[in-house]
Design a protein around this motif. Sequence first.
Motif, PDB file in Angstrom:
ATOM      1  N   SER A 110     -10.643   5.350   6.106  1.00 11.58           N
ATOM      2  CA  SER A 110     -11.043   6.662   5.596  1.00 11.58           C
ATOM      3  C   SER A 110     -10.901   6.690   4.080  1.00 11.58           C
ATOM      4  O   SER A 110     -10.448   5.724   3.449  1.00 11.58           O
ATOM      5  CB  SER A 110     -10.166   7.748   6.220  1.00 11.58           C
ATOM      6  OG  SER A 110      -8.908   7.806   5.570  1.00 11.58           O
ATOM      7  N   SER A 111     -11.263   7.828   3.503  1.00 15.23           N
ATOM      8  CA  SER A 111     -11.101   8.012   2.056  1.00 15.23           C
ATOM      9  C   SER A 111      -9.636   7.942   1.645  1.00 15.23           C
ATOM     10  O   SER A 111      -9.318   7.622   0.494  1.00 15.23           O
ATOM     11  CB  SER A 111     -11.677   9.364   1.638  1.00 15.23           C
ATOM     12  OG  SER A 111     -11.001  10.426   2.322  1.00 15.23           O
ATOM     13  N   ASN A 112      -8.735   8.242   2.573  1.00 15.41           N
ATOM     14  CA  ASN A 112      -7.320   8.396   2.236  1.00 15.41           C
ATOM     15  C   ASN A 112      -6.563   7.085   2.422  1.00 15.41           C
ATOM     16  O   ASN A 112      -5.755   6.925   3.340  1.00 15.41           O
ATOM     17  CB  ASN A 112      -6.696   9.502   3.093  1.00 15.41           C
ATOM     18  CG  ASN A 112      -5.336   9.929   2.566  1.00 15.41           C
ATOM     19  OD1 ASN A 112      -4.869   9.445   1.550  1.00 15.41           O
ATOM     20  ND2 ASN A 112      -4.695  10.844   3.277  1.00 15.41           N
ATOM     21  N   PHE A 113      -6.840   6.145   1.538  1.00 16.87           N
ATOM     22  CA  PHE A 113      -6.110   4.877   1.506  1.00 16.87           C
ATOM     23  C   PHE A 113      -6.034   4.433   0.066  1.00 16.87           C
ATOM     24  O   PHE A 113      -7.029   4.462  -0.658  1.00 16.87           O
ATOM     25  CB  PHE A 113      -6.802   3.802   2.350  1.00 16.87           C
ATOM     26  CG  PHE A 113      -6.064   2.479   2.330  1.00 16.87           C
ATOM     27  CD1 PHE A 113      -4.905   2.304   3.072  1.00 16.87           C
ATOM     28  CD2 PHE A 113      -6.521   1.427   1.555  1.00 16.87           C
ATOM     29  CE1 PHE A 113      -4.217   1.098   3.043  1.00 16.87           C
ATOM     30  CE2 PHE A 113      -5.851   0.214   1.526  1.00 16.87           C
ATOM     31  CZ  PHE A 113      -4.696   0.046   2.277  1.00 16.87           C
ATOM     32  N   ARG A 114      -4.814   4.034  -0.348  1.00 17.06           N
ATOM     33  CA  ARG A 114      -4.641   3.636  -1.740  1.00 17.06           C
ATOM     34  C   ARG A 114      -3.571   2.572  -1.843  1.00 17.06           C
ATOM     35  O   ARG A 114      -2.520   2.660  -1.204  1.00 17.06           O
ATOM     36  CB  ARG A 114      -4.243   4.852  -2.589  1.00 17.06           C
ATOM     37  CG  ARG A 114      -4.016   4.532  -4.053  1.00 17.06           C
ATOM     38  CD  ARG A 114      -3.627   5.758  -4.855  1.00 17.06           C
ATOM     39  NE  ARG A 114      -3.304   5.404  -6.230  1.00 17.06           N
ATOM     40  CZ  ARG A 114      -2.827   6.253  -7.140  1.00 17.06           C
ATOM     41  NH1 ARG A 114      -2.627   7.521  -6.811  1.00 17.06           N
ATOM     42  NH2 ARG A 114      -2.554   5.853  -8.365  1.00 17.06           N
ATOM     43  N   LEU A 115      -3.856   1.537  -2.627  1.00 18.32           N
ATOM     44  CA  LEU A 115      -2.853   0.552  -3.005  1.00 18.32           C
ATOM     45  C   LEU A 115      -2.497   0.819  -4.458  1.00 18.32           C
ATOM     46  O   LEU A 115      -3.386   0.993  -5.300  1.00 18.32           O
ATOM     47  CB  LEU A 115      -3.392  -0.875  -2.847  1.00 18.32           C
ATOM     48  CG  LEU A 115      -3.730  -1.308  -1.422  1.00 18.32           C
ATOM     49  CD1 LEU A 115      -4.383  -2.691  -1.431  1.00 18.32           C
ATOM     50  CD2 LEU A 115      -2.486  -1.314  -0.538  1.00 18.32           C
ATOM     51  N   ASP A 116      -1.205   0.838  -4.762  1.00 20.87           N
ATOM     52  CA  ASP A 116      -0.780   1.291  -6.079  1.00 20.87           C
ATOM     53  C   ASP A 116      -1.005   0.277  -7.193  1.00 20.87           C
ATOM     54  O   ASP A 116      -0.847   0.612  -8.370  1.00 20.87           O
ATOM     55  CB  ASP A 116       0.691   1.719  -6.020  1.00 20.87           C
ATOM     56  CG  ASP A 116       0.854   2.953  -5.147  1.00 20.87           C
ATOM     57  OD1 ASP A 116       0.483   4.044  -5.593  1.00 20.87           O
ATOM     58  OD2 ASP A 116       1.320   2.813  -4.001  1.00 20.87           O
ATOM     59  N   HIS A 117      -1.398  -0.944  -6.859  1.00 21.58           N
ATOM     60  CA  HIS A 117      -1.725  -1.921  -7.894  1.00 21.58           C
ATOM     61  C   HIS A 117      -3.237  -2.081  -8.061  1.00 21.58           C
ATOM     62  O   HIS A 117      -3.696  -2.995  -8.752  1.00 21.58           O
ATOM     63  CB  HIS A 117      -1.076  -3.271  -7.593  1.00 21.58           C
ATOM     64  CG  HIS A 117      -1.372  -3.829  -6.241  1.00 21.58           C
ATOM     65  ND1 HIS A 117      -0.884  -3.283  -5.076  1.00 21.58           N
ATOM     66  CD2 HIS A 117      -2.104  -4.899  -5.855  1.00 21.58           C
ATOM     67  CE1 HIS A 117      -1.298  -3.987  -4.045  1.00 21.58           C
ATOM     68  NE2 HIS A 117      -2.052  -4.977  -4.492  1.00 21.58           N
ATOM     69  N   VAL A 118      -4.005  -1.181  -7.467  1.00 20.43           N
ATOM     70  CA  VAL A 118      -5.469  -1.186  -7.565  1.00 20.43           C
ATOM     71  C   VAL A 118      -5.899   0.051  -8.355  1.00 20.43           C
ATOM     72  O   VAL A 118      -5.334   1.129  -8.159  1.00 20.43           O
ATOM     73  CB  VAL A 118      -6.098  -1.176  -6.150  1.00 20.43           C
ATOM     74  CG1 VAL A 118      -7.601  -0.966  -6.206  1.00 20.43           C
ATOM     75  CG2 VAL A 118      -5.751  -2.476  -5.427  1.00 20.43           C
ATOM     76  N   PRO A 119      -6.880  -0.055  -9.254  1.00 24.47           N
ATOM     77  CA  PRO A 119      -7.257   1.112 -10.071  1.00 24.47           C
ATOM     78  C   PRO A 119      -7.717   2.281  -9.219  1.00 24.47           C
ATOM     79  O   PRO A 119      -8.447   2.106  -8.242  1.00 24.47           O
ATOM     80  CB  PRO A 119      -8.386   0.582 -10.965  1.00 24.47           C
ATOM     81  CG  PRO A 119      -8.899  -0.638 -10.278  1.00 24.47           C
ATOM     82  CD  PRO A 119      -7.725  -1.223  -9.568  1.00 24.47           C
ATOM     83  N   PHE A 120      -7.299   3.474  -9.618  1.00 23.89           N
ATOM     84  CA  PHE A 120      -7.572   4.681  -8.850  1.00 23.89           C
ATOM     85  C   PHE A 120      -7.944   5.805  -9.804  1.00 23.89           C
ATOM     86  O   PHE A 120      -7.219   6.108 -10.748  1.00 23.89           O
ATOM     87  CB  PHE A 120      -6.323   5.075  -8.048  1.00 23.89           C
ATOM     88  CG  PHE A 120      -6.462   6.373  -7.292  1.00 23.89           C
ATOM     89  CD1 PHE A 120      -7.104   6.411  -6.070  1.00 23.89           C
ATOM     90  CD2 PHE A 120      -5.947   7.540  -7.818  1.00 23.89           C
ATOM     91  CE1 PHE A 120      -7.233   7.613  -5.374  1.00 23.89           C
ATOM     92  CE2 PHE A 120      -6.064   8.741  -7.134  1.00 23.89           C
ATOM     93  CZ  PHE A 120      -6.706   8.780  -5.912  1.00 23.89           C
ATOM     94  N   GLY A 121      -9.076   6.419  -9.552  1.00 25.60           N
ATOM     95  CA  GLY A 121      -9.526   7.545 -10.365  1.00 25.60           C
ATOM     96  C   GLY A 121     -10.954   7.877  -9.992  1.00 25.60           C
ATOM     97  O   GLY A 121     -11.573   7.182  -9.185  1.00 25.60           O
ATOM     98  N   GLY A 122     -11.469   8.958 -10.578  1.00 26.25           N
ATOM     99  CA  GLY A 122     -12.769   9.438 -10.143  1.00 26.25           C
ATOM    100  C   GLY A 122     -13.775   9.626 -11.251  1.00 26.25           C
ATOM    101  O   GLY A 122     -13.555   9.251 -12.408  1.00 26.25           O
ATOM    102  N   VAL A 123     -14.892  10.222 -10.849  1.00 23.52           N
ATOM    103  CA  VAL A 123     -15.972  10.584 -11.755  1.00 23.52           C
ATOM    104  C   VAL A 123     -16.250  12.074 -11.563  1.00 23.52           C
ATOM    105  O   VAL A 123     -15.656  12.733 -10.730  1.00 23.52           O
ATOM    106  CB  VAL A 123     -17.243   9.746 -11.482  1.00 23.52           C
ATOM    107  CG1 VAL A 123     -16.965   8.264 -11.710  1.00 23.52           C
ATOM    108  CG2 VAL A 123     -17.750   9.958 -10.047  1.00 23.52           C
ATOM    109  N   LYS A 124     -17.140  12.605 -12.364  1.00 20.05           N
ATOM    110  CA  LYS A 124     -17.508  14.019 -12.311  1.00 20.05           C
ATOM    111  C   LYS A 124     -16.243  14.876 -12.457  1.00 20.05           C
ATOM    112  O   LYS A 124     -15.387  14.576 -13.292  1.00 20.05           O
ATOM    113  CB  LYS A 124     -18.316  14.321 -11.050  1.00 20.05           C
ATOM    114  CG  LYS A 124     -19.611  13.491 -10.949  1.00 20.05           C
ATOM    115  CD  LYS A 124     -20.568  13.984  -9.885  1.00 20.05           C
ATOM    116  CE  LYS A 124     -20.136  13.725  -8.494  1.00 20.05           C
ATOM    117  NZ  LYS A 124     -21.186  14.021  -7.481  1.00 20.05           N
ATOM    118  N   ASP A 125     -16.090  15.907 -11.652  1.00 20.77           N
ATOM    119  CA  ASP A 125     -14.946  16.802 -11.804  1.00 20.77           C
ATOM    120  C   ASP A 125     -13.638  16.213 -11.291  1.00 20.77           C
ATOM    121  O   ASP A 125     -12.598  16.882 -11.336  1.00 20.77           O
ATOM    122  CB  ASP A 125     -15.210  18.128 -11.067  1.00 20.77           C
ATOM    123  CG  ASP A 125     -16.151  19.042 -11.832  1.00 20.77           C
ATOM    124  OD1 ASP A 125     -16.406  18.762 -13.019  1.00 20.77           O
ATOM    125  OD2 ASP A 125     -16.622  20.031 -11.248  1.00 20.77           O
TER     126      ASP A 125
END
Length: 482
Positions: free
Chosen positions: A435-450
Amino acid sequence: MNAIHEAACLVAGEWVPEGPSTDRIGPYLRQPVSRARTAQLHDITAALAYAGQAAKAVARLAPATRADILERAAAAVTERGAEFARLLALELGKPLKDGRGEMLRVADTLSVAAAEARMIGGEVLPVAGWGRGIGNTALTQRTPAGPVLAITPFNAPANLLAHKLAASFAAGNTTIVKPPPQAPATSTALVELLLDAGMPVEGVQILHGGGDVGARLCAAPEIAVVSFTGGITAGHAVAHAAGPKRVMLELGGNAATIVCEDADIAEAARVCARTGYSNSGQSCISVQRVYVHRSRFDEFADALTAEVKALIVGDPMDPATDVGSMVDDDAAERVVRWTAEAARAGAAVTTGGSRSGSVMAPTVVVAPPRDAKVVREEVFGALVAVLPYDGFDEVIEECNRSTYGLQAGLFTHDVRRIVTAWRELEVGGLVVNGSSNFRLDHVPFGGVKDSGIGRESPRWMIEDFTVTKTLMLKGLTIWGDQ
């Protein structure tokens, strides 16, 4: 009756426990659980003046020294994970299992920041590749940018503080922390842990308070970099107040997950149930919109509803609890209200839709109108909307209608769809067969638009927290000079 956890300010190297304070009422216990000393104007003035002097002291620490401190802190977090998980449960109503998961991530984040501190360097530039550079040598190094302001949110107060503070310290900066009013004790305890691990007192200050404290700090010329995680309205205010300085913003989203006709429906439903309601859905990448191919739509909706009904809801201090309380009654009531609006517009609510105090019953809304708030706005609560789609190009376009663009999920085994989605979705990251809700803390994380500006993860944050400094050696060359 639980003891009230005191959260002092740390100003100019001294803990300041006395003075005006604010109690945090635990959303599940509904009684005071922590008390934060509110920063006053003179505290802000003193902290900013101290930051300028402290910056020099921290910058003099060798990267290996910073790394050793962060590694000791990571080990201490691992040892004290249960203690922090309990604090998170008290202040936020976050289930113990979610709190333990957050603290595992904190330990990872500190360890990764330590490793990245050891990698900070520079380069020799190819100046002799052009005629005017012949006979010269140029080198670069990454130097600390200066005092950093870290403004952190309530939903993951420990890990997002770890990201900002650890990366800033790894880069050689001093940091002023403005924690969320909902989690002052958790934030203060993590700062204390880092100091106990050897972080010099010059490395960090902590000022509790509301938006007025954050606004004054953002506008201060002494601050070189602002790193903010929170809502879009507050993010715009931060950017406006900060003016012409480096600003990183992570502002949330209303994440979409696509389930294609070739997906394992049972697995997709299980994953969406587990990641759509963890922390009561109070995550910027929590599963909110699930688009399912029409040929599998009813099957998925039924499977998701069954999975959600099986979640254990209630006391966040119970190790078995899956879904605790939301941050406060108002947040839960907003989800109830948006659910009712969708139902009046024709959606089916297959489970949930009600609350008990701040505990929101996990809610599934099936086939809401595309303009319903549960589709268009950021719910940030224990609700997942399920919508049908017919064509892959159509669903990509529908996902991109959002003003947000943080992260998306995709369940398929078709590599062409994977590549197409990665190319066409207007998001900062795509998770395949998750799903969208998965994150590894050593991988870049951030968005676009708002969803914001910049990327979190120690390596990428260190780039934002440092500046490139050039050394030009005229008339001295390591290259040929003919």
